[in-house]
Scaffold this active site. Sequence first.
Site, short mmCIF file in Angstrom:
data_model
loop_
_atom_site.label_atom_id
_atom_site.label_comp_id
_atom_site.label_asym_id
_atom_site.label_seq_id
_atom_site.Cartn_x
_atom_site.Cartn_y
_atom_site.Cartn_z
N GLY A 239 0.89 -1.30 -0.22
CA GLY A 239 0.39 0.31 0.18
C GLY A 239 0.92 1.51 -0.17
O GLY A 239 0.33 2.00 -0.30
N GLU A 286 3.79 -6.39 1.65
CA GLU A 286 4.00 -6.66 0.41
C GLU A 286 3.79 -6.00 -0.24
O GLU A 286 2.95 -5.48 -0.69
CB GLU A 286 1.99 -7.23 0.55
CG GLU A 286 2.18 -8.57 1.55
CD GLU A 286 1.17 -8.90 2.02
OE1 GLU A 286 -0.56 -8.39 1.78
OE2 GLU A 286 0.56 -9.97 3.13
N ARG A 325 -5.46 2.85 -15.83
CA ARG A 325 -6.02 3.10 -14.15
C ARG A 325 -6.26 4.90 -14.43
O ARG A 325 -7.39 5.07 -13.80
CB ARG A 325 -4.50 3.87 -13.72
CG ARG A 325 -3.82 2.58 -14.11
CD ARG A 325 -2.80 3.22 -12.91
NE ARG A 325 -2.84 3.13 -11.12
CZ ARG A 325 -2.67 4.61 -10.87
NH1 ARG A 325 -2.51 4.80 -11.37
NH2 ARG A 325 -4.02 4.50 -10.11
N CYS A 355 -12.96 2.92 -28.96
CA CYS A 355 -14.17 3.13 -28.90
C CYS A 355 -14.99 4.27 -27.62
O CYS A 355 -16.44 2.52 -27.33
CB CYS A 355 -15.27 3.11 -30.20
SG CYS A 355 -14.03 3.16 -31.40
N GLU A 356 -14.68 4.73 -26.74
CA GLU A 356 -15.01 4.50 -25.60
C GLU A 356 -15.34 6.17 -25.38
O GLU A 356 -13.51 6.89 -25.00
CB GLU A 356 -14.45 4.06 -24.02
CG GLU A 356 -15.07 2.28 -24.41
CD GLU A 356 -15.43 2.31 -23.58
OE1 GLU A 356 -15.68 2.40 -22.43
OE2 GLU A 356 -15.57 0.78 -23.66
N TYR A 384 0.51 -1.84 -12.07
CA TYR A 384 -0.26 -1.89 -12.64
C TYR A 384 -1.62 -1.17 -13.93
O TYR A 384 -1.95 -0.61 -14.36
CB TYR A 384 -2.09 -0.82 -10.91
CG TYR A 384 -1.73 -2.15 -10.41
CD1 TYR A 384 -2.14 -3.28 -9.94
CD2 TYR A 384 -1.38 -1.15 -9.41
CE1 TYR A 384 -1.70 -4.01 -8.28
CE2 TYR A 384 -0.64 -1.36 -7.41
CZ TYR A 384 -1.08 -2.80 -7.92
OH TYR A 384 -1.04 -3.80 -6.61
N1 LLP Z 1 -1.53 -6.92 -0.58
C1 LLP Z 1 -2.40 -7.26 -0.72
C2 LLP Z 1 -3.50 -8.09 -0.37
C3 LLP Z 1 -2.98 -6.67 -2.23
O1 LLP Z 1 -4.07 -6.83 -2.16
C4 LLP Z 1 -2.29 -5.69 -2.61
C5 LLP Z 1 -2.58 -4.71 -3.32
C6 LLP Z 1 -0.93 -4.96 -2.12
C7 LLP Z 1 -0.94 -6.08 -1.55
C8 LLP Z 1 -0.24 -4.56 -3.13
O2 LLP Z 1 -1.14 -3.38 -3.12
P1 LLP Z 1 0.41 -2.01 -3.92
O3 LLP Z 1 1.85 -2.36 -2.23
O4 LLP Z 1 0.93 -2.40 -4.62
O5 LLP Z 1 -0.27 -0.95 -3.45
N2 LLP Z 1 -4.98 -1.41 -9.61
C9 LLP Z 1 -4.95 -0.32 -8.33
C10 LLP Z 1 -3.99 -1.63 -7.99
C11 LLP Z 1 -4.70 -2.12 -6.73
C12 LLP Z 1 -4.07 -3.19 -5.27
C13 LLP Z 1 -4.98 -3.92 -5.36
N3 LLP Z 1 -4.33 -5.42 -3.89
C14 LLP Z 1 -4.31 0.87 -8.78
O6 LLP Z 1 -3.87 0.38 -10.56
O7 LLP Z 1 -3.98 1.30 -8.06
#
Ligand code: LLP
Length: 428
Positions: A239, A286, A325, A355-356, A384
């Site tokens: 996160g 993570e 995104r 086309c959107e 992402y």
């Molecule tokens: N751990 C779990 C259980 C997760 O669901 C996620 C992300 C992460 C770790 C990693 O999170 P990060 O460090 O990357 O913030 N597609 C969206 C983001 C979706 C995140 C989903 N889960 C975007 O482009 O902003």
Amino acid sequence: MHAFAYKDGALCCEGVKLANIAEAVGTPTFVYSKKTILDDVAELQEALAPLGAHVAYAVKACSNKAILNMMAKMGVGFDIVSGGELWRVINAGGNPTLCTYAGVAKTEPEIRYALEHGIYCINCESENELREINRIAGEMGIKAPVAVRVNPHVDAHTHKYITTGTNENKFGVDITRIEELYATIAAEMPNLHIKGLQMHIGSQLTEVEPFVKAIQKVSPIAAKFKELYHIEFWSIGGGIGIVYDGCLASGQPEWWAARPEQITIRSYAEAIIPLLKPLGLKILIEPGRRIVGNAAVLLTRCVYEKKGEAKTFKMIDAGMNDIIRPALYEGYHEIWPVAEHKGDTITADIVGPICESGDFQAQNREIADVKPGELLAEMSAGAYGFSMASTYNSRPLAAEVLVDGDKWHIIRHRQTLEQMVQGECLPE
Ligand code: LLP
């Protein structure tokens, strides 16, 4: 910090001119900086060293084999969310015994596959999932390593689609029920080994405070579970947010000095270490975005310009199928011309070929007045970006390139039309 900057008027990744890559590989193409990724991992590992924390890279952020292989070589573990991601990790030389497996709807074949490969832990999201794993492990004659994702009900102050830690979300088990659930596992699920506890409150958090709040809320429970069930680890999730608005400038050290409020690996580590260290548990994190987010750009070319009644549009050859995104999360990505412009800006929408009306990369944005044929770099596209790409509108998947110093390598060839329809067939 990242390795994208103008040198003598040419936007470069490390020592390579982006224009040279576009010339050779075409557009749209994702270009990753190896140095940025390695530096980010090293910075995380160093900052969290006082905790002895382990990094489990969130594969979903960017799952290219070459990227996963780099992580594996750095001794990083992986956080996966599907059998497919586990397959990718193994295929890229990663070690399944360093993998945690999250997700709310794991299927029986996926659970078996993970257990057969000695997964470090399955992070479960509901009682019914735990019961299913207990049944499968019983059939396999093993004890399955599990943790449960606790939902601490803390607002992460991020986009609603990537907030996961409140009781309105489908994720995890409510903090008010978690103790009862662990007791149920211990009493009723003999084929499970309670190995840890997990949480993840959301993605792209730009403040440290929600992390602190969540840790403070869950700490007493983690301590209790250590006593009662001898849990080995607590994964505090991913996160950590990155810089989207200001990305190009954030490659310079002065930018950081001028923005003390920006979440950094250091400020994150300084806030959480004192809270977690006394627990004496193995801590996992993570991160996905923080490792690869600023480490790539999407190279694209301006195709046309259109001056409408209300707006000016610059049409580019990258669409929402390449990077979704902006359309999905109102995501903001800086867009810079690959050949530096001086002064001539315009307010325009940067739109793709799909086309959107939702197919835009920027709206009402003051940007360089690029002309058709010119190359653009969409910044912060590493997380992402490609991993969420599709072939919508029958547009083959983009190419991916990894820059390493003054060399570059294709790490995914552009999809051909034949590959795009592979697997399709006429009814017999
Ligand atoms: N751990 C779990 C259980 C997760 O669901 C996620 C992300 C992460 C770790 C990693 O999170 P990060 O460090 O990357 O913030 N597609 C969206 C983001 C979706 C995140 C989903 N889960 C975007 O482009 O902003």
